[in-house]
Design an enzyme around this catalytic site. Sequence first.
Site, PDB file in Angstrom:
ATOM      1  N   GLU A 255     -64.150  27.515  -9.447  1.00  0.00           N
ATOM      2  CA  GLU A 255     -63.569  26.471  -8.582  1.00  0.00           C
ATOM      3  C   GLU A 255     -62.685  25.563  -9.427  1.00  0.00           C
ATOM      4  O   GLU A 255     -62.964  25.386 -10.615  1.00  0.00           O
ATOM      5  CB  GLU A 255     -64.706  25.638  -7.954  1.00  0.00           C
ATOM      6  CG  GLU A 255     -65.634  26.477  -7.115  1.00  0.00           C
ATOM      7  CD  GLU A 255     -66.812  25.684  -6.535  1.00  0.00           C
ATOM      8  OE1 GLU A 255     -66.750  24.445  -6.484  1.00  0.00           O
ATOM      9  OE2 GLU A 255     -67.783  26.337  -6.130  1.00  0.00           O
TER      10      GLU A 255
ATOM     11  N   ASN B 210     -65.637  14.186   2.974  1.00  0.00           N
ATOM     12  CA  ASN B 210     -64.629  14.822   2.109  1.00  0.00           C
ATOM     13  C   ASN B 210     -63.207  14.596   2.636  1.00  0.00           C
ATOM     14  O   ASN B 210     -62.280  15.277   2.203  1.00  0.00           O
ATOM     15  CB  ASN B 210     -64.890  16.327   2.012  1.00  0.00           C
ATOM     16  CG  ASN B 210     -66.270  16.622   1.452  1.00  0.00           C
ATOM     17  OD1 ASN B 210     -66.701  15.966   0.509  1.00  0.00           O
ATOM     18  ND2 ASN B 210     -66.966  17.585   2.030  1.00  0.00           N
TER      19      ASN B 210
ATOM     20  N   ASP C 288     -61.369  28.725  -6.157  1.00  0.00           N
ATOM     21  CA  ASP C 288     -61.605  27.946  -4.940  1.00  0.00           C
ATOM     22  C   ASP C 288     -61.073  26.520  -5.161  1.00  0.00           C
ATOM     23  O   ASP C 288     -61.538  25.812  -6.062  1.00  0.00           O
ATOM     24  CB  ASP C 288     -63.120  27.947  -4.664  1.00  0.00           C
ATOM     25  CG  ASP C 288     -63.524  27.104  -3.458  1.00  0.00           C
ATOM     26  OD1 ASP C 288     -62.863  26.095  -3.178  1.00  0.00           O
ATOM     27  OD2 ASP C 288     -64.532  27.449  -2.820  1.00  0.00           O
TER      28      ASP C 288
ATOM     29  N   SER D 249     -67.792  20.981  -6.394  1.00  0.00           N
ATOM     30  CA  SER D 249     -68.126  20.144  -5.242  1.00  0.00           C
ATOM     31  C   SER D 249     -69.233  19.128  -5.481  1.00  0.00           C
ATOM     32  O   SER D 249     -69.232  18.067  -4.873  1.00  0.00           O
ATOM     33  CB  SER D 249     -68.514  21.031  -4.058  1.00  0.00           C
ATOM     34  OG  SER D 249     -69.601  21.862  -4.396  1.00  0.00           O
TER      35      SER D 249
ATOM     36  N   HIS E 263     -61.818  21.352  -3.002  1.00  0.00           N
ATOM     37  CA  HIS E 263     -61.871  19.900  -3.250  1.00  0.00           C
ATOM     38  C   HIS E 263     -60.661  19.363  -4.005  1.00  0.00           C
ATOM     39  O   HIS E 263     -60.582  18.169  -4.283  1.00  0.00           O
ATOM     40  CB  HIS E 263     -63.167  19.541  -3.976  1.00  0.00           C
ATOM     41  CG  HIS E 263     -64.367  19.818  -3.117  1.00  0.00           C
ATOM     42  ND1 HIS E 263     -64.806  18.933  -2.160  1.00  0.00           N
ATOM     43  CD2 HIS E 263     -65.164  20.906  -3.032  1.00  0.00           C
ATOM     44  CE1 HIS E 263     -65.843  19.455  -1.532  1.00  0.00           C
ATOM     45  NE2 HIS E 263     -66.085  20.655  -2.043  1.00  0.00           N
TER      46      HIS E 263
ATOM     47  N   LYS F  62     -61.058  19.158   4.299  1.00  0.00           N
ATOM     48  CA  LYS F  62     -61.480  18.066   3.406  1.00  0.00           C
ATOM     49  C   LYS F  62     -60.269  17.151   3.193  1.00  0.00           C
ATOM     50  O   LYS F  62     -59.928  16.374   4.079  1.00  0.00           O
ATOM     51  CB  LYS F  62     -62.053  18.674   2.128  1.00  0.00           C
ATOM     52  CG  LYS F  62     -63.190  19.673   2.441  1.00  0.00           C
ATOM     53  CD  LYS F  62     -63.798  20.272   1.206  1.00  0.00           C
ATOM     54  CE  LYS F  62     -64.637  21.491   1.512  1.00  0.00           C
ATOM     55  NZ  LYS F  62     -65.802  21.262   2.356  1.00  0.00           N
TER      56      LYS F  62
ATOM     57  N   HIS G 150     -69.931  27.439  -5.372  1.00  0.00           N
ATOM     58  CA  HIS G 150     -70.386  27.066  -4.030  1.00  0.00           C
ATOM     59  C   HIS G 150     -71.160  28.209  -3.351  1.00  0.00           C
ATOM     60  O   HIS G 150     -70.902  29.389  -3.593  1.00  0.00           O
ATOM     61  CB  HIS G 150     -69.165  26.706  -3.176  1.00  0.00           C
ATOM     62  CG  HIS G 150     -69.503  26.113  -1.861  1.00  0.00           C
ATOM     63  ND1 HIS G 150     -69.435  26.827  -0.683  1.00  0.00           N
ATOM     64  CD2 HIS G 150     -69.935  24.870  -1.530  1.00  0.00           C
ATOM     65  CE1 HIS G 150     -69.793  26.037   0.312  1.00  0.00           C
ATOM     66  NE2 HIS G 150     -70.102  24.848  -0.169  1.00  0.00           N
TER      67      HIS G 150
HETATM   68  C1  LIG Z   1     -66.229  24.540  -3.077  1.00  0.00           C
HETATM   69  C2  LIG Z   1     -66.321  24.801  -1.613  1.00  0.00           C
HETATM   70  N1  LIG Z   1     -65.819  25.944  -1.123  1.00  0.00           N
HETATM   71  C3  LIG Z   1     -65.897  26.227   0.192  1.00  0.00           C
HETATM   72  C4  LIG Z   1     -66.481  25.363   1.075  1.00  0.00           C
HETATM   73  C5  LIG Z   1     -66.565  25.716   2.541  1.00  0.00           C
HETATM   74  O1  LIG Z   1     -65.482  25.175   3.209  1.00  0.00           O
HETATM   75  P1  LIG Z   1     -65.580  24.833   4.779  1.00  0.00           P
HETATM   76  O2  LIG Z   1     -66.300  23.539   4.876  1.00  0.00           O
HETATM   77  O3  LIG Z   1     -64.156  24.791   5.219  1.00  0.00           O
HETATM   78  O4  LIG Z   1     -66.339  25.933   5.421  1.00  0.00           O
HETATM   79  C6  LIG Z   1     -67.002  24.161   0.631  1.00  0.00           C
HETATM   80  C7  LIG Z   1     -67.620  23.216   1.602  1.00  0.00           C
HETATM   81  O5  LIG Z   1     -68.183  22.244   1.336  1.00  0.00           O
HETATM   82  C8  LIG Z   1     -66.936  23.863  -0.757  1.00  0.00           C
HETATM   83  O6  LIG Z   1     -67.457  22.739  -1.246  1.00  0.00           O
END
Ligand SMILES: Cc1ncc(COP(=O)(O)O)c(C=O)c1O
Length: 402
Positions: free
Chosen positions: A186, A47, A215, A190, A218, A251, A142
Amino acid sequence: MVNLSARIEKHLLNIPEERQRALKGAIPLAEGAVERDGKRLLNFASNDYLGLAHHRLLQKRASEWGATYGTGSGASRLITGNHIAYEKIESRLAELKGSETALILNSGFQANSSVLATLLSRVLHGGRDRPEVLLFCDKLNHASLHFGAQAANAKQIRFRHNDLAHLDQILDKYGESEQAKIIVTESVFSMDGDQLDVRAVRELARRHNAFLYIDEAHATGVLGAQGMGLCAGVGAGGGSSEELVMGTFGKGLGSYGAYIACSHSMRDYLVNSCSGLIYATALPPQVLGAIDAALELAPTLDREREHLKECGNLFREILQENGLDTGLSTTQIIPVIIGSDQKTMAVAKSLEEKGFLVGAIRPPTVPEGSARLRVTLSAVHTIEQIKGLAQAIIDSCKEVGL
Ligand SMILES: Cc1ncc(COP(=O)(O)O)c(C=O)c1O
């Protein structure tokens, strides 16, 4: 008598071979590559969308801050871990996101799971066992967001994936309810790489008097004003006190950690109540140094973002012309939906033999019957490499009988 170890062993034996997960060593390399089992592969499973994890400015500042301030922060932010740089970085973030203020947490998982749980806390909603709040969640949110809801013992009301008309209907159904409403979604999903219509969801939230939690893990670094996410811009992200925008540094920004863009009172509430902030050792100085450099750099990378977008369009076009299913993707995350777990694993293995590392994603991470390759592009990949990967996927799919 309960014998936990025996139960664990039984559980492991019951996981079908094609669903088993295992950790495999990798050595990250520059220029969108990785070494695995002694072999250099092009990395389409990371990522690090802008290649910033190997950018000289981030590396230099991380090592300088480590040399100056030490390798660990030594305490939580509320004790002595609140390095003076936090203040500068958080005000820069707020400026870029267009929010009143911002708050850094240690990781995206930690932020979602503990911040959401804190917003759902019994204290805030009447002290009952189940929080007195209605939680409306995209079906494909997520795992960290599910975890936050679970931690607060909150029931999720799921709406169809990225279907705002469905969300509108459900919110209408609860229109008379006195309970507080929170929408959680989001801005870039993801596993599917599709985008939220931020303007439309904001309008919906306003009309239904619901709090909005978005969120941007990405989207951060990649999309939106100055690459700071689809909620970014003056008066945008967290601009309303009824909105909280979360994003990550691990990411597109090439480092580690997470942020919340929000109102002053929300920040104060989290500093006083969020266990993920209060009871965790703060980020180490090197990581803060890398974040500081990434925020300096990110707004200047429009050319890289344009290249990434072109690569995504070209890649989808080639795959679709060859009958492959790239789902709803419009971003740098491109699924190639295969369906069968075994065939997905076989294609990923064949790609690795051809020199490409691509994630093979199976249920329960994605819905049953939608196992897929998850291709993630980076601005450091060249058009030739993208074409090479597309051809390799087409060939590998044929090899396994797709
Ligand atoms: C949409 C989403 N939110 C949160 C996270 C978690 O983030 P982190 O990897 O910084 O713990 C991810 C991780 O892949 C994600 O895809």
